[in-house]
Design a protein around this motif. Structure first.
Motif, PDB file in Angstrom:
ATOM      1  N   THR A 171       0.831  -1.204   0.000  1.00  0.00           N
ATOM      2  CA  THR A 171       0.000   0.000   0.000  1.00  0.00           C
ATOM      3  C   THR A 171       0.864   1.252   0.000  1.00  0.00           C
ATOM      4  O   THR A 171       0.566   2.217  -0.703  1.00  0.00           O
ATOM      5  CB  THR A 171      -0.947   0.001   1.214  1.00  0.00           C
ATOM      6  OG1 THR A 171      -1.718  -1.204   1.184  1.00  0.00           O
ATOM      7  CG2 THR A 171      -1.882   1.179   1.189  1.00  0.00           C
ATOM      8  N   GLN A 172       1.972   1.247   0.752  1.00  0.00           N
ATOM      9  CA  GLN A 172       2.873   2.397   0.764  1.00  0.00           C
ATOM     10  C   GLN A 172       3.486   2.608  -0.614  1.00  0.00           C
ATOM     11  O   GLN A 172       3.604   3.729  -1.091  1.00  0.00           O
ATOM     12  CB  GLN A 172       3.979   2.206   1.798  1.00  0.00           C
ATOM     13  CG  GLN A 172       3.501   2.266   3.221  1.00  0.00           C
ATOM     14  CD  GLN A 172       4.606   1.897   4.188  1.00  0.00           C
ATOM     15  OE1 GLN A 172       5.408   1.005   3.926  1.00  0.00           O
ATOM     16  NE2 GLN A 172       4.630   2.581   5.316  1.00  0.00           N
ATOM     17  N   LYS A 175       0.866   4.120  -2.941  1.00  0.00           N
ATOM     18  CA  LYS A 175       0.634   5.545  -2.659  1.00  0.00           C
ATOM     19  C   LYS A 175       1.756   6.405  -3.250  1.00  0.00           C
ATOM     20  O   LYS A 175       1.509   7.497  -3.750  1.00  0.00           O
ATOM     21  CB  LYS A 175       0.490   5.780  -1.164  1.00  0.00           C
ATOM     22  CG  LYS A 175      -0.848   5.296  -0.626  1.00  0.00           C
ATOM     23  CD  LYS A 175      -0.976   5.617   0.846  1.00  0.00           C
ATOM     24  CE  LYS A 175      -2.128   4.904   1.470  1.00  0.00           C
ATOM     25  NZ  LYS A 175      -3.412   5.433   1.242  1.00  0.00           N
ATOM     26  N   ALA A 194      -4.506   5.090  -4.806  1.00  0.00           N
ATOM     27  CA  ALA A 194      -4.139   3.839  -4.140  1.00  0.00           C
ATOM     28  C   ALA A 194      -5.120   3.499  -3.029  1.00  0.00           C
ATOM     29  O   ALA A 194      -4.900   2.575  -2.259  1.00  0.00           O
ATOM     30  CB  ALA A 194      -2.718   3.941  -3.570  1.00  0.00           C
ATOM     31  N   GLU A 254     -10.580  -0.447   0.336  1.00  0.00           N
ATOM     32  CA  GLU A 254      -9.492  -1.373   0.041  1.00  0.00           C
ATOM     33  C   GLU A 254      -9.362  -1.589  -1.464  1.00  0.00           C
ATOM     34  O   GLU A 254      -9.088  -2.692  -1.920  1.00  0.00           O
ATOM     35  CB  GLU A 254      -9.744  -2.708   0.758  1.00  0.00           C
ATOM     36  CG  GLU A 254      -9.640  -2.624   2.264  1.00  0.00           C
ATOM     37  CD  GLU A 254      -8.225  -2.307   2.753  1.00  0.00           C
ATOM     38  OE1 GLU A 254      -7.264  -2.744   2.097  1.00  0.00           O
ATOM     39  OE2 GLU A 254      -8.091  -1.619   3.774  1.00  0.00           O
ATOM     40  N   ILE A 265      -7.942   0.111  -5.352  1.00  0.00           N
ATOM     41  CA  ILE A 265      -7.133   1.098  -6.063  1.00  0.00           C
ATOM     42  C   ILE A 265      -7.851   1.417  -7.370  1.00  0.00           C
ATOM     43  O   ILE A 265      -8.613   0.604  -7.892  1.00  0.00           O
ATOM     44  CB  ILE A 265      -5.692   0.623  -6.314  1.00  0.00           C
ATOM     45  CG1 ILE A 265      -5.653  -0.565  -7.269  1.00  0.00           C
ATOM     46  CG2 ILE A 265      -4.994   0.302  -5.011  1.00  0.00           C
ATOM     47  CD1 ILE A 265      -4.270  -0.864  -7.779  1.00  0.00           C
ATOM     48  N   VAL A 318      -6.854  -3.940  -3.265  1.00  0.00           N
ATOM     49  CA  VAL A 318      -5.440  -3.801  -2.889  1.00  0.00           C
ATOM     50  C   VAL A 318      -4.829  -5.188  -2.710  1.00  0.00           C
ATOM     51  O   VAL A 318      -3.676  -5.419  -3.079  1.00  0.00           O
ATOM     52  CB  VAL A 318      -5.299  -2.956  -1.595  1.00  0.00           C
ATOM     53  CG1 VAL A 318      -3.879  -2.990  -1.072  1.00  0.00           C
ATOM     54  CG2 VAL A 318      -5.732  -1.523  -1.859  1.00  0.00           C
TER      55      VAL A 318
END
Length: 75
Positions: free
Chosen positions: A8-9, A12, A37, A43, A45, A58
């Protein structure tokens, strides 16, 4: 020891760019625009694939990267 960022990071950090995605089912989606994201509690994208808005979980995304062709354009 270097740690790998949580997916996820990584997603983003690529928002607003063209990306390639590896999916949990073994498929890939190449050269799509990553619009969002996702934000808690969502949850999903949001990517644009061939001009169409597409939403993915995600959890489906196992890797994301910026294609070399687009990295060179940003420089």
């Amino acid at each position: 020891m270097e740690t790998t960022p949580h997916p996820t990071q990584k997603l983003k950090s690529l928002e607003g760019r063209y990306v390639s995605l590896a999916l949990a089912d073994g498929s890939r989606i190449d050269d799509v625009e990553l619009v969002s994201a996702g934000r808690p509690p969502l949850e999903t994208i949001w990517v644009v694939v061939s001009g169409m808005d597409t939403f993915l979980s995600v959890a489906q995304v196992v890797a994301a990267w910026e294609p070399v062709s687009h990295r060179n354009e940003a420089a």
